[in-house]
Design a protein around this motif. Structure first.
Motif, PDB file in Angstrom:
ATOM      1  N   HIS A  96       0.673  -0.869  -0.259  1.00  0.00           N
ATOM      2  CA  HIS A  96       0.189  -0.078  -0.364  1.00  0.00           C
ATOM      3  C   HIS A  96       0.705   1.143  -0.004  1.00  0.00           C
ATOM      4  CE1 HIS A  96      -3.451  -2.843   0.513  1.00  0.00           C
ATOM      5  NE2 HIS A  96      -2.503  -3.317   2.340  1.00  0.00           N
ATOM      6  N   LEU A  97       0.456   1.995  -1.384  1.00  0.00           N
ATOM      7  CA  LEU A  97       0.968   3.440  -1.035  1.00  0.00           C
ATOM      8  C   LEU A  97       0.478   4.301  -1.458  1.00  0.00           C
ATOM      9  CD1 LEU A  97       2.319   4.040  -4.238  1.00  0.00           C
ATOM     10  CD2 LEU A  97       3.280   1.660  -4.171  1.00  0.00           C
ATOM     11  N   SER A  98       1.103   5.979  -1.546  1.00  0.00           N
ATOM     12  CA  SER A  98       0.438   6.503  -1.476  1.00  0.00           C
ATOM     13  C   SER A  98       1.438   7.757  -2.068  1.00  0.00           C
ATOM     14  CB  SER A  98      -0.431   7.743  -0.959  1.00  0.00           C
ATOM     15  OG  SER A  98      -1.316   8.319  -1.422  1.00  0.00           O
ATOM     16  N   TRP A  99       1.246   8.329  -4.184  1.00  0.00           N
ATOM     17  CA  TRP A  99       2.009   9.019  -4.081  1.00  0.00           C
ATOM     18  C   TRP A  99       1.761  10.056  -4.728  1.00  0.00           C
ATOM     19  CZ3 TRP A  99       2.713  11.020  -9.461  1.00  0.00           C
ATOM     20  CH2 TRP A  99       4.005  11.417  -9.614  1.00  0.00           C
ATOM     21  N   ALA A 100       2.377  11.388  -4.794  1.00  0.00           N
ATOM     22  CA  ALA A 100       2.206  12.815  -5.254  1.00  0.00           C
ATOM     23  C   ALA A 100       2.802  13.246  -5.860  1.00  0.00           C
ATOM     24  CB  ALA A 100       0.613  13.428  -5.319  1.00  0.00           C
ATOM     25  N   GLN A 151       4.425  15.884  -0.854  1.00  0.00           N
ATOM     26  CA  GLN A 151       4.028  15.529   0.088  1.00  0.00           C
ATOM     27  C   GLN A 151       2.561  15.741   0.780  1.00  0.00           C
ATOM     28  OE1 GLN A 151       6.098  13.213   1.259  1.00  0.00           O
ATOM     29  NE2 GLN A 151       4.778  12.723   2.449  1.00  0.00           N
ATOM     30  N   GLY A 152       1.946  16.627   1.104  1.00  0.00           N
ATOM     31  CA  GLY A 152       0.307  17.101   1.683  1.00  0.00           C
ATOM     32  C   GLY A 152      -0.577  16.074   0.737  1.00  0.00           C
ATOM     33  N   ARG A 153      -0.101  16.894  -0.916  1.00  0.00           N
ATOM     34  CA  ARG A 153      -0.936  15.707  -1.521  1.00  0.00           C
ATOM     35  C   ARG A 153      -1.222  14.180  -1.154  1.00  0.00           C
ATOM     36  NH1 ARG A 153      -6.077  15.154  -3.253  1.00  0.00           N
ATOM     37  NH2 ARG A 153      -6.296  14.365  -4.992  1.00  0.00           N
ATOM     38  N   ALA A 154      -0.481  14.015  -1.515  1.00  0.00           N
ATOM     39  CA  ALA A 154       0.077  12.330  -0.590  1.00  0.00           C
ATOM     40  C   ALA A 154      -0.172  11.480   0.544  1.00  0.00           C
ATOM     41  CB  ALA A 154       1.334  11.903  -0.968  1.00  0.00           C
ATOM     42  N   SER A 155      -0.280  12.575   1.268  1.00  0.00           N
ATOM     43  CA  SER A 155      -1.041  12.316   2.694  1.00  0.00           C
ATOM     44  C   SER A 155      -2.576  12.648   2.616  1.00  0.00           C
ATOM     45  CB  SER A 155       0.161  13.413   3.638  1.00  0.00           C
ATOM     46  OG  SER A 155      -0.901  13.249   4.830  1.00  0.00           O
ATOM     47  N   ALA A 156      -2.895  13.322   1.918  1.00  0.00           N
ATOM     48  CA  ALA A 156      -3.867  13.702   2.081  1.00  0.00           C
ATOM     49  C   ALA A 156      -5.021  12.811   1.104  1.00  0.00           C
ATOM     50  CB  ALA A 156      -4.653  15.554   1.596  1.00  0.00           C
ATOM     51  N   ILE A 157      -3.923  11.994  -0.112  1.00  0.00           N
ATOM     52  CA  ILE A 157      -5.319  11.228  -0.655  1.00  0.00           C
ATOM     53  C   ILE A 157      -4.966   9.714   0.384  1.00  0.00           C
ATOM     54  CG2 ILE A 157      -4.695   9.401  -2.432  1.00  0.00           C
ATOM     55  CD1 ILE A 157      -3.458  11.660  -4.182  1.00  0.00           C
ATOM     56  N   VAL A 170      -1.995   6.739   9.166  1.00  0.00           N
ATOM     57  CA  VAL A 170      -2.448   6.106   7.917  1.00  0.00           C
ATOM     58  C   VAL A 170      -0.891   6.090   7.438  1.00  0.00           C
ATOM     59  CG1 VAL A 170      -3.344   7.017   6.388  1.00  0.00           C
ATOM     60  CG2 VAL A 170      -4.352   7.173   7.473  1.00  0.00           C
ATOM     61  N   ALA A 171      -0.108   6.861   7.722  1.00  0.00           N
ATOM     62  CA  ALA A 171       0.615   6.797   7.546  1.00  0.00           C
ATOM     63  C   ALA A 171       2.383   5.275   7.868  1.00  0.00           C
ATOM     64  CB  ALA A 171       1.840   7.764   7.563  1.00  0.00           C
ATOM     65  N   ARG A 172       1.623   4.726   9.247  1.00  0.00           N
ATOM     66  CA  ARG A 172       2.721   3.665   9.327  1.00  0.00           C
ATOM     67  C   ARG A 172       1.735   2.305   8.886  1.00  0.00           C
ATOM     68  NH1 ARG A 172      -0.395   5.466  15.323  1.00  0.00           N
ATOM     69  NH2 ARG A 172       1.052   6.952  15.899  1.00  0.00           N
ATOM     70  N   THR A 173       0.694   2.489   8.067  1.00  0.00           N
ATOM     71  CA  THR A 173       0.242   1.422   7.185  1.00  0.00           C
ATOM     72  C   THR A 173       0.700   1.660   5.645  1.00  0.00           C
ATOM     73  OG1 THR A 173      -1.721   1.234   8.934  1.00  0.00           O
ATOM     74  CG2 THR A 173      -2.188  -0.150   6.472  1.00  0.00           C
ATOM     75  N   VAL A 174       0.603   3.121   5.265  1.00  0.00           N
ATOM     76  CA  VAL A 174       0.611   3.044   3.459  1.00  0.00           C
ATOM     77  C   VAL A 174       1.578   3.322   3.984  1.00  0.00           C
ATOM     78  CG1 VAL A 174       0.067   4.555   1.618  1.00  0.00           C
ATOM     79  CG2 VAL A 174      -1.547   3.319   3.209  1.00  0.00           C
ATOM     80  N   VAL A 229       3.966   7.011   2.779  1.00  0.00           N
ATOM     81  CA  VAL A 229       3.537   8.142   2.530  1.00  0.00           C
ATOM     82  C   VAL A 229       4.227   8.754   1.177  1.00  0.00           C
ATOM     83  CG1 VAL A 229       2.261   9.719   2.170  1.00  0.00           C
ATOM     84  CG2 VAL A 229       0.991   7.389   3.026  1.00  0.00           C
ATOM     85  N   SER A 230       4.391   8.809   0.581  1.00  0.00           N
ATOM     86  CA  SER A 230       5.411   9.655   0.034  1.00  0.00           C
ATOM     87  C   SER A 230       5.763  10.522  -1.237  1.00  0.00           C
ATOM     88  CB  SER A 230       6.988   9.425  -0.278  1.00  0.00           C
ATOM     89  OG  SER A 230       8.134  10.062  -0.361  1.00  0.00           O
ATOM     90  N   ALA A 231       5.858  11.816  -2.089  1.00  0.00           N
ATOM     91  CA  ALA A 231       5.460  12.375  -3.148  1.00  0.00           C
ATOM     92  C   ALA A 231       7.759  12.212  -3.726  1.00  0.00           C
ATOM     93  CB  ALA A 231       5.590  14.214  -2.943  1.00  0.00           C
ATOM     94  N   ASP A 232       8.583  11.374  -2.983  1.00  0.00           N
ATOM     95  CA  ASP A 232      10.168  11.387  -3.431  1.00  0.00           C
ATOM     96  C   ASP A 232       9.977  10.018  -4.107  1.00  0.00           C
ATOM     97  OD1 ASP A 232      12.563  10.971  -3.547  1.00  0.00           O
ATOM     98  OD2 ASP A 232      12.934  11.492  -1.793  1.00  0.00           O
ATOM     99  N   LEU A 233       9.928   9.379  -5.260  1.00  0.00           N
ATOM    100  CA  LEU A 233       9.702   8.239  -5.991  1.00  0.00           C
ATOM    101  C   LEU A 233      11.368   7.515  -5.805  1.00  0.00           C
ATOM    102  CD1 LEU A 233       9.118   9.733  -9.308  1.00  0.00           C
ATOM    103  CD2 LEU A 233       7.633   8.169  -8.089  1.00  0.00           C
TER     104      LEU A 233
END
Length: 319
Positions: free
Chosen positions: A216-220, A223-229, A265-269, A271-275
């Protein structure tokens, strides 16, 4: 070489758009795909829940990718029906399909109106289902009386080589138990020490086949957008067992997750804007022994994630 696939989340994305996403994933360099098999989403915000087996036939035809599905036989699905579904896809697309079998969640299974069994009963029921499915795929006529009942079932359409039946596990004890019967193991991302214990438990008990990880990951792009998603779409999914097993509706999950923070959420997903950070994390999973990674961007819009990871992440992980 490590297989890097994409996870198709039926509970979040309309099946037509999900089909477009796996086509695009193949175009940008992903090696494989897998999908969820739910009757209900985890949250009303996710808002979808297409039928995985209908979609899998279309996805296998529309791409050249191998596909897997995580399924829970025994309550919503009779094991003979699962065997027929697995056998038909295996016959139509030889060597390109596998199924992971697990004990399931009440949110999908309560629809039958049957009582949701205790975990040890669900585990025993799954073991019976595995034996039924394997025997049917091997061409046997099966009758069985136990936690599931089968009367003179036989598959008339079967693949030359039965598809792999993989164990789905989130706990160390279940990983060890899966080694008794599974052709491989799949789990979800967790802290490194827990994943190491999962690998050691499965392999130490004689487990064979591939080790796969759903990530499970979130990228945008920021960083704020990745966290919000991640917070908007996946905060209902931060709860470990038995909560995630036993809640019955999307509304239940929305209530209990109302006060979950982005930090939780970031403990499960991841989350980063840094590829580069995502690539580093994925390489760490490979070093633990996972041979197949299935990346699940938890946002509902998939194209930007697929393009960015295809261009910047896949080659870096493989290298």
């Amino acid at each position: 070489m490590t297989v890097i696939g994409v996870h198709a989340s039926h509970e979040q994305v309309h099946p037509s758009r999900l089909l477009d996403a796996v086509r695009r994933a193949e175009e940008v360099g992903f090696d494989a795909a897998m999908c969820s098999d739910h009757f209900s989403p985890w949250s009303s915000r996710q808002g979808q829940s297409g039928f995985a087996w209908s979609w899998l036939g279309a996805a296998l035809q529309a791409t050249g990718l191998p596909f897997g599905v995580v399924n829970a036989p025994g309550q919503r699905y009779h094991p003979a029906v699962v065997a027929q579904a697995v056998g038909t896809l295996g016959a139509m697309y030889p060597g390109r399909f596998w199924a992971a079998l697990g004990t399931g969640e009440a949110s999908n299974e309560h629809i039958t109106g049957e009582r949701w069994p205790r975990k040890e009963v669900r585990t025993a029921r799954l073991r019976e289902c595995v034996d039924v499915i394997r025997a049917l795929l091997d061409g046997e006529e099966v009758s069985h009386s136990g936690l599931v009942t089968v009367d003179r079932a036989k598959l008339w359409t079967r693949p030359d080589l039965p598809p792999k039946l993989v164990g789905a596990a989130v706990s160390v004890d279940t990983a060890r138990w899966c080694a008794e019967w599974a052709d491989g193991l799949i789990t979800v991302n967790a802290p490194v020490e827990h994943l190491r214990k999962m690998v050691d438990a499965y392999r130490g008990a004689g487990g064979i086949g591939k080790l796969a990880l759903q990530v499970h990951l979130s990228w945008a792009s920021d960083q704020g957008r990745a966290s919000a998603i991640a917070h908007e779409q996946w905060r209902s999914n931060v709860f470990g067992p038995p909560v995630c097993w036993d809640l019955e509706t999307a509304e239940h999950f929305d209530v209990v997750s109302a006060d979950v923070t982005p930090e939780q959420v970031a403990r499960t997903v991841n989350v980063s804007a840094d590829l580069g950070r995502h690539a580093e994390t994925l390489r760490g999973y490979v070093e633990l022994g996972f041979e197949e990674l299935y990346l699940h961007h938890v946002g509902q819009e998939q194209d930007a994630f697929l393009d960015a990871f295809g261009e910047r992440v896949l080659a870096e992980v493989r290298s």
